[in-house]
Motif scaffolding. Sequence first.
Motif, PDB file in Angstrom:
ATOM      1  N   TRP A  43     -10.062   4.324   0.659  1.00 45.95           N
ATOM      2  CA  TRP A  43      -9.668   3.671   1.816  1.00 45.95           C
ATOM      3  C   TRP A  43      -8.787   3.926   2.202  1.00 45.95           C
ATOM      4  N   ILE A  44      -9.003   2.869   4.217  1.00 48.10           N
ATOM      5  CA  ILE A  44      -7.048   3.305   4.971  1.00 48.10           C
ATOM      6  C   ILE A  44      -6.507   2.964   4.256  1.00 48.10           C
ATOM      7  N   VAL A  45      -5.518   2.987   4.073  1.00 44.55           N
ATOM      8  CA  VAL A  45      -4.448   1.951   3.153  1.00 44.55           C
ATOM      9  C   VAL A  45      -3.115   2.771   4.919  1.00 44.55           C
ATOM     10  N   ARG A  46      -2.711   1.162   5.587  1.00 50.73           N
ATOM     11  CA  ARG A  46      -1.823   0.892   5.995  1.00 50.73           C
ATOM     12  C   ARG A  46      -0.204   0.977   5.932  1.00 50.73           C
ATOM     13  N   ASP A  47      -0.001   1.261   6.612  1.00 51.65           N
ATOM     14  CA  ASP A  47       1.851   0.814   5.590  1.00 51.65           C
ATOM     15  C   ASP A  47       1.664  -1.330   6.157  1.00 51.65           C
ATOM     16  N   THR A  48       1.570  -0.672   7.766  1.00 57.15           N
ATOM     17  CA  THR A  48       1.468  -2.167   8.526  1.00 57.15           C
ATOM     18  C   THR A  48       0.296  -2.087   8.992  1.00 57.15           C
ATOM     19  N   GLU A  49      -0.753  -3.422   9.196  1.00 58.87           N
ATOM     20  CA  GLU A  49      -1.656  -2.953   9.825  1.00 58.87           C
ATOM     21  C   GLU A  49      -0.789  -3.940  11.279  1.00 58.87           C
ATOM     22  N   LYS A  50      -2.326  -2.944  12.553  1.00 53.97           N
ATOM     23  CA  LYS A  50      -1.746  -3.371  13.569  1.00 53.97           C
ATOM     24  C   LYS A  50      -2.839  -4.564  13.408  1.00 53.97           C
ATOM     25  N   PRO A  51      -2.585  -5.515  14.800  1.00 55.79           N
ATOM     26  CA  PRO A  51      -3.146  -6.868  15.160  1.00 55.79           C
ATOM     27  C   PRO A  51      -3.921  -6.815  15.043  1.00 55.79           C
ATOM     28  N   VAL A  52      -4.825  -7.562  15.205  1.00 53.19           N
ATOM     29  CA  VAL A  52      -6.397  -6.938  15.806  1.00 53.19           C
ATOM     30  C   VAL A  52      -6.837  -7.213  17.714  1.00 53.19           C
ATOM     31  N   ALA A  90     -10.528  11.924  -1.552  1.00 51.64           N
ATOM     32  CA  ALA A  90      -9.567  10.754  -1.722  1.00 51.64           C
ATOM     33  C   ALA A  90      -8.743  11.621  -0.341  1.00 51.64           C
ATOM     34  N   GLN A  91      -9.411  13.233  -0.917  1.00 54.52           N
ATOM     35  CA  GLN A  91      -9.374  14.251   0.657  1.00 54.52           C
ATOM     36  C   GLN A  91      -9.503  13.185   2.169  1.00 54.52           C
ATOM     37  N   ARG A  92     -10.881  12.654   2.243  1.00 54.54           N
ATOM     38  CA  ARG A  92     -11.452  12.512   2.976  1.00 54.54           C
ATOM     39  C   ARG A  92     -10.737  11.509   3.592  1.00 54.54           C
ATOM     40  N   TYR A  93      -9.799  10.678   3.005  1.00 50.02           N
ATOM     41  CA  TYR A  93      -8.927  10.014   3.670  1.00 50.02           C
ATOM     42  C   TYR A  93      -7.186   9.948   4.198  1.00 50.02           C
ATOM     43  N   ASN A  94      -7.054  11.413   2.712  1.00 44.96           N
ATOM     44  CA  ASN A  94      -6.109  11.841   3.217  1.00 44.96           C
ATOM     45  C   ASN A  94      -5.662  12.202   4.796  1.00 44.96           C
ATOM     46  N   MET A  95      -6.765  12.887   4.943  1.00 49.11           N
ATOM     47  CA  MET A  95      -6.853  14.315   6.516  1.00 49.11           C
ATOM     48  C   MET A  95      -7.925  12.972   7.489  1.00 49.11           C
ATOM     49  N   ASP A  96      -7.080  12.263   6.662  1.00 52.97           N
ATOM     50  CA  ASP A  96      -7.738  11.606   8.525  1.00 52.97           C
ATOM     51  C   ASP A  96      -7.067  10.316   8.530  1.00 52.97           C
ATOM     52  N   SER A  97      -6.712  10.625  10.351  1.00 50.04           N
ATOM     53  CA  SER A  97      -5.458  10.293  11.012  1.00 50.04           C
ATOM     54  C   SER A  97      -5.351   8.881  10.870  1.00 50.04           C
ATOM     55  N   ARG A  98      -6.117   8.423  10.793  1.00 50.99           N
ATOM     56  CA  ARG A  98      -5.472   6.723  10.539  1.00 50.99           C
ATOM     57  C   ARG A  98      -5.135   5.839   9.499  1.00 50.99           C
ATOM     58  N   ASP A  99      -4.798   7.104   8.462  1.00 49.01           N
ATOM     59  CA  ASP A  99      -4.997   7.005   7.319  1.00 49.01           C
ATOM     60  C   ASP A  99      -3.408   6.759   6.489  1.00 49.01           C
ATOM     61  N   GLU A 100      -2.804   6.464   6.179  1.00 48.27           N
ATOM     62  CA  GLU A 100      -0.657   6.508   5.854  1.00 48.27           C
ATOM     63  C   GLU A 100      -0.620   6.820   3.949  1.00 48.27           C
ATOM     64  N   GLY A 101      -1.987   6.864   3.692  1.00 42.52           N
ATOM     65  CA  GLY A 101      -2.299   6.999   1.882  1.00 42.52           C
ATOM     66  C   GLY A 101      -1.673   7.638   1.229  1.00 42.52           C
TER      67      GLY A 101
END
Lengths: 136, 99, 241
Positions: C113-122, C171-182
């Motif tokens: 899933w998309i891992v973020r260091d900090t989530e943007k407010p909605v 794992a690669q699918r999320y690693n290569m996602d520009s929105r992901d930080e995990g």
Amino acid sequence: MNPEYSRHEPKWYRPKVPIFWWLKQWAYFKFVARELTSVLVAYSAVMLLVLFVVVDRGQVSYLEFVSWLSQPSVVVFHMALFLGLLFHSVTWLNIAPMAIVPKVGGRIVPAKAVLLAHYAAWFVCSAVLTWVLISK
Amino acid sequence: MMSALFLPILVAVLFIASPLELIELLTFGELQELVRLPLVRLALFGFVFLSFFHWAHRFRYTIYDTLQVSHLGRPIALLTYGIATTMTLLGAWVLWGIG
Amino acid sequence: MEVLRYRPEEEAEPTWESFEVPVHPEWMVLDGLNHIKDQLDGTLSYRWACRMGVCGSCGMMVNGRPVLTCATYLESLLPGPLRIEPLSGFPVIRDLVGDITDFMGKLSSVKPWIVRDTEKPVEDGEYLQTPEELAEYKQYSMCINCMLCYAACPVYQIEPEFIGPAAIALAQRYNMDSRDEGAQERMDVLAQHEGIWGCTLVGECSEVCPKKVDPAGAIQRYKVSASVDFFKSVLMPWGER
């Protein structure tokens, strides 16, 4: 995740993988063959070292070595060796585009181009080495 | 990778075509000169180092996969990499002594 | 059609059972199994759901190869008999049903899933992405978790600790996602012997993948980038990881 800690389920059937699983399908056999041709790579490396030593020692030992090389059985063995190495090279080069996905100007270079580049490099290397080694 | 690129032609030229006199190799003097060049020796050292460890690594995993003995992982790894290290050191020693 | 039956209350080992199944040009292997269940023997157990190659639950070994039975024509396998077995590599619970707990555990261990260091407010809206950024990982997002790649992978059969093709591809699918930080968190799981380094590149996972995800490619690319990272961290220990 460690299977040692998964619950014991006495009623589940857990088939065992036979030792010769890799003989059952062509693809698996090809894989093991590819891996085993690395033995030939090591052998060739030893032979190159031997060649260097023999040449360094002088013409007599070199000629002895060459006469050993030209025995029919040795020639046949080295021809088989060559085919094995060829197989090794081709299989490894074919893998290259899988691992290397370069980008030029933000665009992904197609796998075919990467593959072609590797074959071209192979050809160039071979040509250069041949040119260096044959008499001019 | 290096072995994939270089080995087939080296074997073809040095160990097949030349003994069969299909092609004419460098004269012995030239060959000896070539063999004694430090750069060539260094290149061969790098080459045998990679080849031996390539073999060790592939062979180690082939043993695991075919014989299913990954519980013997450590001894097998020690054995294969040990052989590769020994061979590489041997190669270094031999190449050092040339020229 | 020869089907491998396993009825744990009756038998200690699976046995083959033969069924006569009519062949229609539009029938898939799954239709053949449904025919058996409807007309011949209602006790036959197997999984299926969507019949259209999306749910990933009807994977079985057909003539020794892992396939989606809903996407394999009966006619393409003539002359019979077809041999149907449960997917290799998974303990068999009953007939053609395997236990997939192991895969589910591995899948969640790579945080798909998309891992973020900090989530943007909605209120700040969506995380935007360009078509190029989408193209980076789109292929890997096609995975339907059918586990055919596990059934084709000899490493997984022999060393069940191996995290396996689909989990690494996802794992690669999320690693290569520009929105992901995990990526770093996943690296801890993947850059181990049981992770990417367990793979010896047999390549069959990509051959059998019904969605052309190419998990073998994903693993090799991960190996390359992990090696580059490793050398970077050795040569430039002061650089940020």
